[in-house]
Design a protein around this motif. Structure first.
Motif, PDB file in Angstrom:
ATOM      1  N   ARG A 161     -49.008 101.795  86.699  1.00 45.40           N
ATOM      2  CA  ARG A 161     -47.883 101.504  87.580  1.00 45.40           C
ATOM      3  C   ARG A 161     -48.045 100.098  88.137  1.00 45.40           C
ATOM      4  O   ARG A 161     -48.796  99.863  89.067  1.00 45.40           O
ATOM      5  CB  ARG A 161     -47.821 102.525  88.717  1.00 45.40           C
ATOM      6  CG  ARG A 161     -46.691 102.319  89.685  1.00 45.40           C
ATOM      7  CD  ARG A 161     -45.331 102.405  89.029  1.00 45.40           C
ATOM      8  NE  ARG A 161     -45.084 103.673  88.373  1.00 45.40           N
ATOM      9  CZ  ARG A 161     -43.950 103.987  87.755  1.00 45.40           C
ATOM     10  NH1 ARG A 161     -42.986 103.093  87.675  1.00 45.40           N
ATOM     11  NH2 ARG A 161     -43.805 105.161  87.185  1.00 45.40           N
ATOM     12  N   GLY A 164     -43.439  96.238  90.969  1.00 45.92           N
ATOM     13  CA  GLY A 164     -42.149  95.812  90.422  1.00 45.92           C
ATOM     14  C   GLY A 164     -41.672  94.475  90.931  1.00 45.92           C
ATOM     15  O   GLY A 164     -40.508  94.119  90.716  1.00 45.92           O
ATOM     16  N   LEU A 169     -43.025  91.679  87.042  1.00 47.28           N
ATOM     17  CA  LEU A 169     -41.992  91.439  86.039  1.00 47.28           C
ATOM     18  C   LEU A 169     -42.430  90.374  85.041  1.00 47.28           C
ATOM     19  O   LEU A 169     -42.218  90.503  83.831  1.00 47.28           O
ATOM     20  CB  LEU A 169     -40.690  91.024  86.715  1.00 47.28           C
ATOM     21  CG  LEU A 169     -39.900  92.156  87.388  1.00 47.28           C
ATOM     22  CD1 LEU A 169     -38.831  91.587  88.314  1.00 47.28           C
ATOM     23  CD2 LEU A 169     -39.269  93.058  86.346  1.00 47.28           C
ATOM     24  N   MET A 196     -42.996 100.045  83.946  1.00 43.58           N
ATOM     25  CA  MET A 196     -41.954  99.063  84.211  1.00 43.58           C
ATOM     26  C   MET A 196     -40.692  99.286  83.380  1.00 43.58           C
ATOM     27  O   MET A 196     -39.728  98.516  83.505  1.00 43.58           O
ATOM     28  CB  MET A 196     -42.497  97.652  83.932  1.00 43.58           C
ATOM     29  CG  MET A 196     -43.586  97.202  84.881  1.00 43.58           C
ATOM     30  SD  MET A 196     -42.967  96.914  86.544  1.00 43.58           S
ATOM     31  CE  MET A 196     -42.069  95.388  86.306  1.00 43.58           C
ATOM     32  N   ASP A 198     -38.287 101.707  83.371  1.00 41.31           N
ATOM     33  CA  ASP A 198     -37.100 102.020  84.165  1.00 41.31           C
ATOM     34  C   ASP A 198     -36.635 100.811  84.969  1.00 41.31           C
ATOM     35  O   ASP A 198     -35.436 100.573  85.119  1.00 41.31           O
ATOM     36  CB  ASP A 198     -37.381 103.194  85.102  1.00 41.31           C
ATOM     37  CG  ASP A 198     -37.597 104.496  84.354  1.00 41.31           C
ATOM     38  OD1 ASP A 198     -37.155 104.581  83.191  1.00 41.31           O
ATOM     39  OD2 ASP A 198     -38.207 105.414  84.924  1.00 41.31           O
ATOM     40  N   ARG A 199     -37.587 100.038  85.492  1.00 41.39           N
ATOM     41  CA  ARG A 199     -37.260  98.850  86.293  1.00 41.39           C
ATOM     42  C   ARG A 199     -36.518  97.825  85.454  1.00 41.39           C
ATOM     43  O   ARG A 199     -35.494  97.266  85.882  1.00 41.39           O
ATOM     44  CB  ARG A 199     -38.547  98.245  86.854  1.00 41.39           C
ATOM     45  CG  ARG A 199     -38.382  96.916  87.578  1.00 41.39           C
ATOM     46  CD  ARG A 199     -37.827  97.126  88.969  1.00 41.39           C
ATOM     47  NE  ARG A 199     -37.840  95.893  89.736  1.00 41.39           N
ATOM     48  CZ  ARG A 199     -36.819  95.041  89.783  1.00 41.39           C
ATOM     49  NH1 ARG A 199     -35.716  95.294  89.089  1.00 41.39           N
ATOM     50  NH2 ARG A 199     -36.878  93.944  90.520  1.00 41.39           N
ATOM     51  N   ALA A 203     -32.484  96.706  85.460  1.00 40.18           N
ATOM     52  CA  ALA A 203     -32.098  95.306  85.625  1.00 40.18           C
ATOM     53  C   ALA A 203     -31.097  94.876  84.562  1.00 40.18           C
ATOM     54  O   ALA A 203     -30.167  94.111  84.831  1.00 40.18           O
ATOM     55  CB  ALA A 203     -33.339  94.414  85.574  1.00 40.18           C
ATOM     56  N   ALA A 211     -34.366  89.361  88.429  1.00 43.03           N
ATOM     57  CA  ALA A 211     -35.363  90.176  87.731  1.00 43.03           C
ATOM     58  C   ALA A 211     -35.406  89.842  86.243  1.00 43.03           C
ATOM     59  O   ALA A 211     -36.487  89.705  85.650  1.00 43.03           O
ATOM     60  CB  ALA A 211     -35.061  91.663  87.930  1.00 43.03           C
TER      61      ALA A 211
END
Length: 312
Positions: A161, A164, A169, A196, A198-199, A203, A211
């Motif tokens: 994890r 974010g 990024l 990352m 889903d992040r 975006a 991002a």
């Protein structure tokens, strides 16, 4: 493998019709890169543009920069095979922008069927890549085994994890792009392992410029550094590299096996369809899944017949 066009020369494949084919290849690469477990590099490989892509990316350097600073933009553009790269990137960007939402929905609504289709794509690609190994010897067999082991470890690793924020990024973009240009190693799956995916997908869907800019900056740095090294390796140690890439591709089948159950540590482990059905209390969709696997494998071979370069 076919060589990239020499620096300063315009390839005949950058004609209007040729650029249309490159754009379609970009569409296919973008679609593959959206899905965890599927590599855009694989699509580049089976459609005959992989070595040309690495050659174009490797051309970015001091000579190209000198041409730009001297105002010789046309020469710099030809040196890096700019028409090829622009057509390819346009296809990739178009595919990612239009398919991100659809792929996200399919992963939620029909995960087993979607993974079955991509399992077929990768299995067909692995079989195709085996045919491209020029000859077998101990070094190539060892590289194949190493690729299998490495892909298996990555596929079965628990998710991390990352933060974010900006650093997360940038770092995610750097690692993901290095994976994306390797056949059999999915950049999207690396994002899943880093926590990352889903992040980044969110975006893309919301067009978060900040991002996406940070992610793209990391990707650009990774692309310009890793592509030169990989291009050198493929030309200096072609046989072992082909064995290693074949192992990566075959080992990554664990990542896209349609029937998985969550285990301790956060990773999802592949199980037999019957065990999955018993644990989930749902039908395993075995017949449609097998049909989609066959369709995926057949599509790979059709792509190779349509666009594959015999010299690749």
């Amino acid at each position: 493998m076919s060589d990239a066009p020499p620096a300063g020369e315009t390839s005949p494949r950058t004609s209007a019709g040729g650029l249309g084919g490159i754009f379609v290849r970009g569409l296919l690469m973008g679609a593959a890169d959206v899905v965890p477990g599927v590599s855009g590099g694989t699509i580049a490989f089976i459609t005959g543009i992989y070595d040309r892509l690495l050659g174009a990316l490797s051309a970015f350097g001091l000579p190209a920069l000198r041409l730009l600073l001297a105002g010789r933009w046309g020469e710099a553009f030809r040196r890096v095979d700019g028409a090829f790269l622009l057509a390819l990137l346009a296809g990739i960007a178009t595919s990612v922008a239009t398919l991100a939402h659809l792929i996200g929905w399919l992963l939620e609504a029909h995960p087993v069927l979607l993974w079955a289709f991509f399992f077929g794509l990768i299995a067909g690609s692995a079989l195709w890549l085996l045919r491209r190994v020029p000859h077998w010897n101990g070094a190539i067999a060892l590289a194949l085994a190493g690729g299998l082991a490495a892909a298996a470890v990555v596929s079965l690793s628990p998710a991390l994890r990352l933060d974010g924020g900006a650093a997360g990024l940038f770092f995610a973009g750097f690692l993901a792009i290095c994976a994306m240009i390797l056949p059999g190693v999915s950049g999207s799956f690396i994002l899943v392992l880093l926590g990352m995916y889903d992040r980044v997908l969110a975006a893309v869907e919301s067009f978060d410029v900040v991002a996406l800019g940070l992610f793209a900056a990391g990707a650009a740095c990774g692309l310009l550094t890793f592509s030169r090294f990989l291009h050198w390796l493929l030309h200096r140690f072609h046989g072992p590299c082909m064995g290693l890439l074949t192992g990566f591709l075959a080992g990554s089948l664990l990542a896209v096996w349609p029937w998985k159950l969550a285990a301790e540590g956060g990773q999802a482990l592949p199980v037999l369809p019957g065990a999955w059905a018993a644990a989930q209390g749902a039908a395993p969709q075995l017949l449609p899944s097998l049909l989609l696997m066959a369709v995926g494998a057949a599509l790979v071979w059709q792509l190779e017949r349509r666009w594959g370069d015999p010299g690749t």
